[in-house]
Design a protein around this motif. Sequence first.
Motif, PDB file in Angstrom:
ATOM      1  N   THR A 146      -3.764   2.280  -2.423  1.00 36.25           N
ATOM      2  CA  THR A 146      -3.405   3.750  -2.414  1.00 36.25           C
ATOM      3  C   THR A 146      -4.423   4.580  -2.016  1.00 36.25           C
ATOM      4  O   THR A 146      -5.542   4.507  -2.051  1.00 36.25           O
ATOM      5  N   ARG A 147      -4.040   5.581  -1.398  1.00 36.99           N
ATOM      6  CA  ARG A 147      -4.900   6.750  -0.870  1.00 36.99           C
ATOM      7  C   ARG A 147      -3.924   7.977  -1.205  1.00 36.99           C
ATOM      8  O   ARG A 147      -2.915   8.069  -0.978  1.00 36.99           O
ATOM      9  N   ILE A 179       4.199  14.310   1.642  1.00 39.84           N
ATOM     10  CA  ILE A 179       4.794  12.945   2.171  1.00 39.84           C
ATOM     11  C   ILE A 179       4.277  11.757   1.234  1.00 39.84           C
ATOM     12  O   ILE A 179       3.154  11.821   0.760  1.00 39.84           O
ATOM     13  N   LEU A 180       4.932  10.896   0.797  1.00 42.94           N
ATOM     14  CA  LEU A 180       4.970   9.664  -0.001  1.00 42.94           C
ATOM     15  C   LEU A 180       5.379   8.606   1.085  1.00 42.94           C
ATOM     16  O   LEU A 180       6.416   8.493   1.210  1.00 42.94           O
ATOM     17  N   MET A 181       4.234   7.708   1.528  1.00 44.88           N
ATOM     18  CA  MET A 181       4.694   6.880   2.075  1.00 44.88           C
ATOM     19  C   MET A 181       4.307   5.445   1.331  1.00 44.88           C
ATOM     20  O   MET A 181       3.153   5.232   0.896  1.00 44.88           O
ATOM     21  N   GLU A 184       3.189   3.563   9.622  1.00 45.42           N
ATOM     22  CA  GLU A 184       3.160   3.149  11.038  1.00 45.42           C
ATOM     23  C   GLU A 184       4.297   4.248  11.573  1.00 45.42           C
ATOM     24  O   GLU A 184       4.223   4.881  12.576  1.00 45.42           O
ATOM     25  N   ALA A 185       5.364   4.429  10.944  1.00 46.32           N
ATOM     26  CA  ALA A 185       6.317   5.374  11.314  1.00 46.32           C
ATOM     27  C   ALA A 185       5.704   6.800  11.370  1.00 46.32           C
ATOM     28  O   ALA A 185       6.216   7.552  12.391  1.00 46.32           O
ATOM     29  N   MET A 186       5.029   7.020  10.334  1.00 49.53           N
ATOM     30  CA  MET A 186       4.617   8.660  10.350  1.00 49.53           C
ATOM     31  C   MET A 186       3.673   8.777  11.834  1.00 49.53           C
ATOM     32  O   MET A 186       3.738   9.748  12.276  1.00 49.53           O
ATOM     33  N   VAL A 187       2.724   7.680  12.003  1.00 47.44           N
ATOM     34  CA  VAL A 187       1.826   8.032  13.126  1.00 47.44           C
ATOM     35  C   VAL A 187       2.687   8.018  14.213  1.00 47.44           C
ATOM     36  O   VAL A 187       2.513   8.786  15.198  1.00 47.44           O
ATOM     37  N   ARG A 188       3.916   7.311  14.387  1.00 50.28           N
ATOM     38  CA  ARG A 188       4.783   7.330  15.603  1.00 50.28           C
ATOM     39  C   ARG A 188       5.803   8.614  15.777  1.00 50.28           C
ATOM     40  O   ARG A 188       6.444   8.840  16.634  1.00 50.28           O
ATOM     41  N   SER A 189       5.905   9.271  14.694  1.00 51.57           N
ATOM     42  CA  SER A 189       6.737  10.428  14.656  1.00 51.57           C
ATOM     43  C   SER A 189       6.439  11.519  15.632  1.00 51.57           C
ATOM     44  O   SER A 189       5.428  11.547  15.857  1.00 51.57           O
ATOM     45  N   GLY A 231       0.817  -1.082  -0.036  1.00 52.39           N
ATOM     46  CA  GLY A 231       0.075  -0.139   0.190  1.00 52.39           C
ATOM     47  C   GLY A 231       0.942   1.503  -0.192  1.00 52.39           C
ATOM     48  O   GLY A 231       1.889   1.338   0.592  1.00 52.39           O
ATOM     49  N   VAL A 232       0.304   2.378  -0.466  1.00 50.45           N
ATOM     50  CA  VAL A 232       0.991   3.497  -0.775  1.00 50.45           C
ATOM     51  C   VAL A 232      -0.098   4.654  -0.120  1.00 50.45           C
ATOM     52  O   VAL A 232      -1.263   4.726  -0.340  1.00 50.45           O
ATOM     53  N   TYR A 233       0.332   5.343   0.713  1.00 54.07           N
ATOM     54  CA  TYR A 233      -0.255   6.647   1.063  1.00 54.07           C
ATOM     55  C   TYR A 233       0.432   7.948   0.612  1.00 54.07           C
ATOM     56  O   TYR A 233       1.560   8.310   1.031  1.00 54.07           O
ATOM     57  N   ASP A 234      -0.042   8.792  -0.295  1.00 54.31           N
ATOM     58  CA  ASP A 234       0.234   9.881  -1.056  1.00 54.31           C
ATOM     59  C   ASP A 234      -0.379  11.163  -0.546  1.00 54.31           C
ATOM     60  O   ASP A 234      -1.478  11.461  -0.825  1.00 54.31           O
TER      61      ASP A 234
END
Length: 160
Positions: free
Chosen positions: A138-139, A58-60, A67-72, A51-54
Amino acid sequence: MTEIETRLAELEARLRAVEDEREITRLILSYAPLVDSGRAPEVAAIWDEDGVYDVDEILMSSPAEIEAMVRSGNHRRWISGGCAHFAGPPHVTVDGDEATAVGYTLMIVNGPDGFVLRRATANRWTLRRTPSGWRAVTRTNRVLDGREESPALLSSAFPE
């Protein structure tokens, strides 16, 4: 196939369509309360393994990056300062084991003068049915600031 068998098959197909749309809607609407409560593994689990979150800035490219973004630290500061991601109900289109959904999200943050709207975004999701249920492939989020791609995301769910 008898008339009753035909009607039963049609009814089962209609029920499956309603269940698919409900599951997809619940999956999409789970993002906001999960991300605002810092539930990093559960947020990442919304996406399939590829999966991709754009988002604009940021492009994850994997659930691990999400998960790292939420923990950042940045995200944790939003939570501790008071924020709410608010998602409107998505417009879902299911086509077999693939689906698309479009809608809006608002990010509301607490500031010195109370709550203010930080951003309004157009969202487009592509999803697929997996053995574990529906998952995001994708989102794509784009700020609704006048750029052409933002309304184009929304209109993509309504072919001419």
